[in-house]
Each structure stands twice: as structure tokens, then as C-alpha cells.
Write an enzyme that holds these catalytic residues in place. Structure first.
Site, PDB file in Angstrom:
ATOM      1  N   PRO A  25       0.742  -1.232   0.071  1.00  0.00           N
ATOM      2  CA  PRO A  25      -0.085  -0.258  -0.103  1.00  0.00           C
ATOM      3  C   PRO A  25       0.546   0.924  -0.410  1.00  0.00           C
ATOM      4  CG  PRO A  25      -0.613  -0.953   2.063  1.00  0.00           C
ATOM      5  CD  PRO A  25       0.859  -1.820   1.526  1.00  0.00           C
ATOM      6  N   THR A  27       0.391   5.531  -0.636  1.00  0.00           N
ATOM      7  CA  THR A  27      -0.505   7.135  -0.953  1.00  0.00           C
ATOM      8  C   THR A  27      -0.384   7.685  -1.867  1.00  0.00           C
ATOM      9  OG1 THR A  27      -0.143   6.941   1.585  1.00  0.00           O
ATOM     10  CG2 THR A  27      -1.510   9.246   0.907  1.00  0.00           C
ATOM     11  N   HIS A 169      -4.436  -1.000   8.769  1.00  0.00           N
ATOM     12  CA  HIS A 169      -3.502  -0.508   8.889  1.00  0.00           C
ATOM     13  C   HIS A 169      -3.309   0.375  10.214  1.00  0.00           C
ATOM     14  CE1 HIS A 169       0.020   2.161   8.584  1.00  0.00           C
ATOM     15  NE2 HIS A 169      -0.664   2.472   7.201  1.00  0.00           N
ATOM     16  N   GLY A 170      -2.192  -0.809  10.663  1.00  0.00           N
ATOM     17  CA  GLY A 170      -2.264  -0.781  12.068  1.00  0.00           C
ATOM     18  C   GLY A 170      -0.758  -0.457  12.995  1.00  0.00           C
ATOM     19  N   ALA A 171      -0.224   0.422  11.338  1.00  0.00           N
ATOM     20  CA  ALA A 171       1.214   0.815  11.889  1.00  0.00           C
ATOM     21  C   ALA A 171       1.551   2.204  11.396  1.00  0.00           C
ATOM     22  CB  ALA A 171       1.805   0.086  11.014  1.00  0.00           C
ATOM     23  N   HIS A 172       2.698   2.546  11.056  1.00  0.00           N
ATOM     24  CA  HIS A 172       3.466   3.377  11.217  1.00  0.00           C
ATOM     25  C   HIS A 172       3.146   5.371  12.178  1.00  0.00           C
ATOM     26  CE1 HIS A 172       4.448   1.624   7.210  1.00  0.00           C
ATOM     27  NE2 HIS A 172       4.610   1.229   7.754  1.00  0.00           N
ATOM     28  N   TYR A 174      -0.483   6.033  13.335  1.00  0.00           N
ATOM     29  CA  TYR A 174      -1.262   6.232  12.793  1.00  0.00           C
ATOM     30  C   TYR A 174      -2.860   5.320  13.693  1.00  0.00           C
ATOM     31  CZ  TYR A 174       0.175   7.844   7.960  1.00  0.00           C
ATOM     32  OH  TYR A 174       0.959   8.007   7.591  1.00  0.00           O
ATOM     33  N   ARG A 223      -1.608  -4.842   9.170  1.00  0.00           N
ATOM     34  CA  ARG A 223      -0.072  -4.054   8.741  1.00  0.00           C
ATOM     35  C   ARG A 223       0.351  -3.290  10.289  1.00  0.00           C
ATOM     36  NH1 ARG A 223       2.649  -0.187   4.875  1.00  0.00           N
ATOM     37  NH2 ARG A 223       4.379  -1.759   3.830  1.00  0.00           N
TER      38      ARG A 223
END
Length: 366
Positions: A25, A27, A169-172, A174, A223
Site C-alpha cells: 500500500p 498513499t 492499517h495498524g502501523a506507522h 496512525y 499491517r
């Protein structure tokens, strides 16, 4: 370079992939007003035509007022938005590909756009954008319940539109990751606490709700990352035991595949072993994992945003790890962003045709 292992099929819960390569993925702010266009559909179709086994979309916002911090990043709710996504997945399927949307909430990450703000308050566990950095107000229990509902609704929409799986999306750094991180989650209720498994309840409740929404056989990916965009050196889990305590409840809640983001896939996660993040996640949970991080290129992706170019790099170490089943799938980002035909060139041994990555690739849907 013998690349046969990259082209072995992979099967899980009705997800039958022709090879082990996943489009990561990335952006792309090319969906005006949050609605995916025909150009977006063609962009993903070109990667399916390039033999990519499985495509994970760019992050796409769930139904919360400030789930996104950019007006041109796509949303995954609303009649026009979902119609755009139907066109995307139909194009990918027509080219023989398989696809999952990545469902996203940015949390307390300030807008990047000029003269635009999200139409509502930023969500975050404790009103912090990073440790000790005040940003908005903590989410109420009602906010949390509604955010969980938003992820479940989006996942059900993905299934109804014909997608083959869904990724959370469970990373970075956020929203979901802000709950994981003690630097941004200072809550003292059921969604906080000193222990990582307690701070993972928000993610586990989202996974439970998504699983209930999509049923038992629809694949759910999650993720995760140790590093945060706010601090590259953060480690949520500093031992294998801590990693197991974090991830096992998420798997028990219904995660089928863990997508383990690190900046350089070849770096060991813990001392005393050369296993990377995806390797350890697979070892402690027993579920399939995706590895990612500077695959096929000399430089890493954070530096690419600053303008650094990268040259094609050997895949020997990746293949060695994949062949010993350290992880199951490999996600490729910038190499596929630069060149939709990257995997075909690898398959056919046309390594002399592999392209360097240039920052200009971020500026177009090629």
C-alpha cells in the site's frame, strides 16, 4: 539469481495467490474529493497485468470525520466513493489480479493540505500526536465505539464490492498504532494501561467487529510496525515474548495474515537471531506473514520522500529468507510504483531492464 520461490502459489481461506509478490500500500493523492477515478483503476490494473499476485490498495479512509488528513486520498464510504472502488476492483479482476483495500484512520496526524482541514475533530487515544505533544482531545468511549463501527462497515463494503480480502492499517503511528504506543496512549480505561496487550484492545475490538461483519472465511490482514513516523527508533516489543503478548490476542481476534513493516527487510528484529520482523511474528503466532522494506532497491523509502533515488538491488537475500519460509509473502512498493512490469522482468530474467527509483514517480499514476 534463481527466483522460482517468488512464483510459488499461496493459499489461505479461499485466497489463492499465483505467486508470493504483493503490491504494498502506497498513499497516492489522486482521488479528488476522496473518489477514486478511472485513472486510479487503470493504475492498479497495470500492476495486475504485470503479474503481481496480490494488490493492497493505498490507505483509504473509514467513516469518521477526520479519518484522513488529505482531501485527495480516497475514502471507503459513501455512494460515489464505493462506486469508484467497484470500478477499481473490477479492473483488477479483469486483468486476472486479486485485491484488498487498506482501511485507514490517520488519527492525530495534522493535515498536509493547504487551505483545507478535516470536517471534524482529530481522533486520538489521549490527545497527543507524539509523546508530550498536545494535539486535540482524547477520544470518548462513544468515539471509540463509532470508530470500531466504521472499520467494520468498510470491511463489509469491501466484501460486497467483490474484493478478495481486507487490510487494516495498524502501523506507522496512525490511529490504531497510536493506541499501541505508550508514547501516545496514556489512557487509564480499558483501552489504555501500562501493558502493550491492554493498549492493543482497540485493535482487537476492531478485528472482532470486522470478523463478525465479513464472516469466517474472508481474509483479514493487519499491517503493523515497530517504528513510527514520529520516531523511527520506537520498539513496542523489545523481546520475542513481548511480541507474542502483543500479537497473539490480535490473531485470536481474527487476523489471518500479519503485514510486518520495517524499513529494511534484511535487518534482524532481536539480538541472537537473523530473523526479521515478519520472521519473528510468524514464529510467535504461527500465522502467515508479509515482509516488506526496501525490496529490490538500494535505498529505503523514508529517504525517497526526501528526494533520494535508489538503484536496483539483488534479491538474493530476500529469496534465501523466503525459501527457508521465514515469512510467506513479500510486499514490494517503490519498485512497482516506478515500473508496473517489474515482476515480469524478474520472472523473465531481464534484470538489465530494471529501473532505478526516482522521486518523480510519486507525482504521477504511471
Amino acid at each position: 539469481m534463481v527466483t522460482d520461490v517468488l512464483f510459488r502459489p499461496f493459499k489461505l481461506n479461499g485466497l489463492n495467490l499465483p505467486n508470493r509478490v504483493v503490491m504494498a500500500p502506497m498513499t497516492r493523492s489522486f482521488s479528488p474529493g476522496g473518489i477514486p477515478t478511472e485513472d486510479v483503476a487503470r493504475y492498479y490494473r497495470r500492476r495486475a497485468e504485470g503479474a503481481v499476485g496480490f494488490i493492497i490498495s493505498e490507505g483509504t479512509g473509514v467513516d469518521r470525520p477526520a479519518s484522513l488528513n488529505d482531501p485527495d486520498v480516497p475514502r471507503f464510504h459513501g455512494e460515489k466513493e464505493l462506486a469508484g472502488w467497484r470500478r477499481v476492483v473490477d479492473e483488477v479482476h479483469a486483468a486476472g489480479g486479486l485485491m484488498a483495500p487498506q482501511l485507514w484512520h490517520v488519527g492525530a496526524v495534522r493535515t498536509r493540505a493547504q487551505n483545507w482541514s478535516p470536517p471534524g475533530a482529530y481522533d486520538s487515544p489521549s490527545g497527543l500526536s507524539r509523546p508530550e505533544k498536545k494535539f486535540g482531545e482524547p477520544m470518548s468511549e462513544e468515539d471509540i465505539t463509532d470508530a470500531i463501527r466504521a472499520f467494520a462497515d468498510a470491511a463489509l463494503a469491501a466484501k460486497r464490492l467483490g474484493f478478495d480480502a481486507v487490510e487494516l492499517h495498524g502501523a506507522h503511528g496512525y490511529l490504531i498504532d497510536q493506541f499501541f504506543w505508550d508514547g501516545t496512549n496514556r489512557r487509564e480505561d480499558a483501552y489504555g494501561g501500562k501493558d502493550l496487550p491492554g493498549r492493543a484492545r482497540f485493535a482487537a475490538d476492531i478485528v472482532h467487529a470486522v470478523r463478525k461483519s465479513v464472516g469466517a472465511d474472508f481474509p483479514i490482514l493487519l499491517r503493523i510496525s515497530q517504528w513510527k513516523q514520529q520516531d523511527y527508533e520506537v520498539k513496542l516489543a523489545d523481546t520475542p515474548r513481548a511480541l507474542e503478548a502483543w500479537l497473539k490476542p490480535l490473531v485470536d481476534a481474527g487476523v489471518d495474515i500479519l503485514h510486518c513493516s520495517q524499513r529494511r527487510f534484511w535487518e534482524p528484529e532481536f539480538g541472537g537471531s537473523d530473523l526479521n520482523f515478519a520472521g519473528w511474528a510468524k514464529k510467535v503466532t504461527g500465522v502467515p506473514t508479509i515482509s516488506v522494506g526496501s525490496v529490490g532497491l538500494t535505498g529505503e523509502f523514508i529517504a525517497a520522500y526526501g528526494g533520494e533515488s535508489s538503484r536496483p538491488a539483488s534479491l538474493d537475500e530476500l529469496i534465501r529468507r523466503l525459501d527457508r519460509e521465514e515469512f510467506d509473502l513479500v510486499a514490494v512498493g517503490r519498485a512497482l510504483l516506478q515500473d508496473p512490469q517489474w515482476l515480469l522482468k524478474i520472472r523473465d530474467g531481464r534484470t538489465e531492464e530494471l529501473m532505478a527509483f526516482e522521486r518523480t514517480a510519486f507525482a504521477a499514476l504511471s
